[in-house]
Design a protein around this motif. Structure first.
Motif, PDB file in Angstrom:
ATOM      1  N   LEU A  40       0.835  -1.199   0.000  1.00 26.29           N
ATOM      2  CA  LEU A  40       0.000   0.000   0.000  1.00 26.29           C
ATOM      3  C   LEU A  40       0.870   1.249   0.000  1.00 26.29           C
ATOM      4  CD1 LEU A  40      -2.649   1.648   0.467  1.00 26.29           C
ATOM      5  CD2 LEU A  40      -2.325   1.218   2.915  1.00 26.29           C
ATOM      6  N   ASN A  41       1.850   1.295   0.886  1.00 27.25           N
ATOM      7  CA  ASN A  41       2.708   2.472   1.001  1.00 27.25           C
ATOM      8  C   ASN A  41       3.488   2.746  -0.274  1.00 27.25           C
ATOM      9  OD1 ASN A  41       1.911   2.984   3.643  1.00 27.25           O
ATOM     10  ND2 ASN A  41       3.581   1.809   4.541  1.00 27.25           N
ATOM     11  N   THR A  42       3.977   1.690  -0.903  1.00 26.47           N
ATOM     12  CA  THR A  42       4.754   1.872  -2.124  1.00 26.47           C
ATOM     13  C   THR A  42       3.868   2.354  -3.270  1.00 26.47           C
ATOM     14  OG1 THR A  42       6.289   0.152  -1.432  1.00 26.47           O
ATOM     15  CG2 THR A  42       6.298   0.729  -3.749  1.00 26.47           C
ATOM     16  N   CYS A  43       2.667   1.800  -3.377  1.00 25.09           N
ATOM     17  CA  CYS A  43       1.733   2.268  -4.409  1.00 25.09           C
ATOM     18  C   CYS A  43       1.406   3.743  -4.215  1.00 25.09           C
ATOM     19  CB  CYS A  43       0.447   1.438  -4.377  1.00 25.09           C
ATOM     20  SG  CYS A  43       0.620  -0.245  -4.982  1.00 25.09           S
ATOM     21  N   PHE A  44       1.173   4.128  -2.960  1.00 23.74           N
ATOM     22  CA  PHE A  44       0.830   5.525  -2.685  1.00 23.74           C
ATOM     23  C   PHE A  44       2.020   6.441  -2.964  1.00 23.74           C
ATOM     24  CE2 PHE A  44       0.158   9.103   0.395  1.00 23.74           C
ATOM     25  CZ  PHE A  44      -0.935   9.656  -0.255  1.00 23.74           C
ATOM     26  N   LYS A  45       3.216   6.002  -2.628  1.00 21.72           N
ATOM     27  CA  LYS A  45       4.399   6.818  -2.899  1.00 21.72           C
ATOM     28  C   LYS A  45       4.573   7.026  -4.398  1.00 21.72           C
ATOM     29  CE  LYS A  45       9.377   7.073  -2.020  1.00 21.72           C
ATOM     30  NZ  LYS A  45      10.532   6.440  -1.346  1.00 21.72           N
ATOM     31  N   HIS A  46       4.406   5.971  -5.182  1.00 17.47           N
ATOM     32  CA  HIS A  46       4.501   6.090  -6.641  1.00 17.47           C
ATOM     33  C   HIS A  46       3.446   7.063  -7.166  1.00 17.47           C
ATOM     34  CE1 HIS A  46       4.719   3.740 -10.734  1.00 17.47           C
ATOM     35  NE2 HIS A  46       5.070   5.003 -10.847  1.00 17.47           N
ATOM     36  N   PHE A  47       2.228   6.918  -6.654  1.00 15.66           N
ATOM     37  CA  PHE A  47       1.126   7.803  -7.047  1.00 15.66           C
ATOM     38  C   PHE A  47       1.461   9.256  -6.734  1.00 15.66           C
ATOM     39  CE2 PHE A  47      -2.859   9.952  -5.758  1.00 15.66           C
ATOM     40  CZ  PHE A  47      -3.609   9.827  -6.914  1.00 15.66           C
ATOM     41  N   MET A  48       1.972   9.508  -5.528  1.00 10.78           N
ATOM     42  CA  MET A  48       2.271  10.880  -5.124  1.00 10.78           C
ATOM     43  C   MET A  48       3.462  11.460  -5.892  1.00 10.78           C
ATOM     44  SD  MET A  48      -0.023  12.061  -3.248  1.00 10.78           S
ATOM     45  CE  MET A  48       0.885  13.615  -3.267  1.00 10.78           C
ATOM     46  N   GLU A  68      -1.756  15.172   5.021  1.00 11.30           N
ATOM     47  CA  GLU A  68      -0.471  15.881   5.050  1.00 11.30           C
ATOM     48  C   GLU A  68       0.612  15.082   5.771  1.00 11.30           C
ATOM     49  OE1 GLU A  68       1.335  20.299   6.141  1.00 11.30           O
ATOM     50  OE2 GLU A  68      -0.564  19.655   6.986  1.00 11.30           O
ATOM     51  N   VAL A  69       0.232  14.336   6.818  1.00  9.51           N
ATOM     52  CA  VAL A  69       1.218  13.567   7.570  1.00  9.51           C
ATOM     53  C   VAL A  69       1.905  12.530   6.686  1.00  9.51           C
ATOM     54  CG1 VAL A  69      -0.456  11.833   8.337  1.00  9.51           C
ATOM     55  CG2 VAL A  69       1.600  12.266   9.696  1.00  9.51           C
ATOM     56  N   LEU A  70       1.228  12.043   5.664  1.00  7.24           N
ATOM     57  CA  LEU A  70       1.824  11.109   4.713  1.00  7.24           C
ATOM     58  C   LEU A  70       2.430  11.827   3.516  1.00  7.24           C
ATOM     59  CD1 LEU A  70      -0.799   8.225   4.466  1.00  7.24           C
ATOM     60  CD2 LEU A  70       1.487   8.073   5.425  1.00  7.24           C
ATOM     61  N   VAL A  71       1.710  12.822   3.022  1.00 10.52           N
ATOM     62  CA  VAL A  71       2.096  13.483   1.776  1.00 10.52           C
ATOM     63  C   VAL A  71       3.372  14.302   1.931  1.00 10.52           C
ATOM     64  CG1 VAL A  71       1.414  15.281   0.143  1.00 10.52           C
ATOM     65  CG2 VAL A  71      -0.237  13.529   0.837  1.00 10.52           C
ATOM     66  N   LYS A  72       3.504  15.009   3.047  1.00 10.28           N
ATOM     67  CA  LYS A  72       4.638  15.915   3.218  1.00 10.28           C
ATOM     68  C   LYS A  72       5.990  15.208   3.115  1.00 10.28           C
ATOM     69  CE  LYS A  72       6.254  19.711   6.155  1.00 10.28           C
ATOM     70  NZ  LYS A  72       5.974  20.505   7.385  1.00 10.28           N
ATOM     71  N   PRO A  73       6.218  14.099   3.851  1.00  9.94           N
ATOM     72  CA  PRO A  73       7.517  13.427   3.718  1.00  9.94           C
ATOM     73  C   PRO A  73       7.755  12.815   2.344  1.00  9.94           C
ATOM     74  CG  PRO A  73       6.052  12.206   5.184  1.00  9.94           C
ATOM     75  CD  PRO A  73       5.401  13.522   4.929  1.00  9.94           C
ATOM     76  N   ILE A  74       6.693  12.360   1.686  1.00  5.39           N
ATOM     77  CA  ILE A  74       6.859  11.799   0.342  1.00  5.39           C
ATOM     78  C   ILE A  74       7.285  12.890  -0.641  1.00  5.39           C
ATOM     79  CG2 ILE A  74       5.643  10.757  -1.618  1.00  5.39           C
ATOM     80  CD1 ILE A  74       3.915   9.243   0.380  1.00  5.39           C
ATOM     81  N   ARG A  75       6.620  14.021  -0.559  1.00  7.46           N
ATOM     82  CA  ARG A  75       6.990  15.114  -1.462  1.00  7.46           C
ATOM     83  C   ARG A  75       8.393  15.628  -1.159  1.00  7.46           C
ATOM     84  NH1 ARG A  75       2.326  19.443  -1.625  1.00  7.46           N
ATOM     85  NH2 ARG A  75       3.083  19.895  -3.705  1.00  7.46           N
TER      86      ARG A  75
END
Length: 242
Positions: free
Chosen positions: A200-208, A226-233
């Motif tokens: 799940l995390n890897t799919c979301f990271k690729h998506f973002m 934001e708690v997930l999106v900010k570190p990925i970005r």
């Protein structure tokens, strides 16, 4: 607790064991061999298969159409989300959700059907919203007038480069993001127990990474996660050297 993002070598065997059987089994949408969509899809597979970075995987290949690149990824990301959701599709826990209870707190999921005077809007539960979003996206992709997948690349590009297609893809990406929000807020514990959290995390990271590369999500849309999106970005921009 949300575990760290991991490579796509997540335990997919656990996912396949959990997939519903019979008529409820999810069948991914394919790109027909030899078409523009299939060729563009191949770039990502080759990059990730060769150990390339996510930044390289989402970057537009030289000489290719940006609109076509976004179109192919709309399909691939739909497949990612649908495969994850298929794990949950027959869980009795879904029946405990009531209409009007959304994420973040106070958000109500509503769905409109029909058009004109026949249009109706109803309040739906989070699982029903996900089902309706995924079915709606599948209907758009399976419509050859909206997502052409034939041998005529010129015609496919003509469709992909229209303002109507750009608006449609924007809606698809926004709705997929909302589905991720529901999954993380309500079903992460279940997926973690199934050893699917890394996938799940890897799919979301690729998506973002892809959405950030092409500016596909409004800032206000991303605020609830934001708690997930900010570190990925942050990872995306660091890798880009920005």
């Amino acid at each position: 607790r949300i575990s760290s993002l991991s490579p796509r070598s997540a335990p997919l065997a656990a996912m396949s064991r959990a997939l519903p059987t019979g008529g409820g089994t999810f069948q991914p949408l394919r790109h027909r061999s030899g078409t523009l969509r299939d060729r563009l899809h191949g770039y990502t597979k080759q990059t990730l298969g060769a150990g390339g970075s996510l930044n390289d995987a989402v970057a537009l290949p030289p000489g290719e159409s940006c609109a076509g690149w976004v179109a192919v990824h709309a399909i691939d990301f739909y497949n990612d989300v649908s495969t994850i959701w298929a794990v949950m599709a027959e869980d009795p826990y879904l029946d405990s959700f009531r209409p009007g209870e959304g994420f973040p707190s106070g958000v109500e999921y509503r769905w409109s059907e029909g058009s004109g005077r026949d249009a109706t809007t109803v309040s739906v539960s989070a699982p029903v919203y996900i089902e309706k979003v995924l079915q709606w996206i599948a209907d758009q992709i399976n419509d050859e007038t909206k997502f052409p997948d034939d041998d005529d690349e010129a015609e496919a590009l003509r469709v992909f480069q229209t303002p109507q297609f750009a608006a449609l893809c924007g809606q698809i990406f926004r709705r997929l993001f909302r589905v991720y929000g529901i999954i993380y807020s309500s079903f992460f514990g279940t997926l973690e127990a199934l050893q699917m959290a890394p996938h799940l995390n890897t799919c979301f990271k690729h998506f973002m990474f892809f959405c950030t590369e092409f500016g596909l999500l409004p800032e206000r849309e991303m605020e609830p996660l934001e708690v997930l999106v900010k570190p990925i970005r942050k990872q995306y921009y660091l890798a880009k050297g920005k």
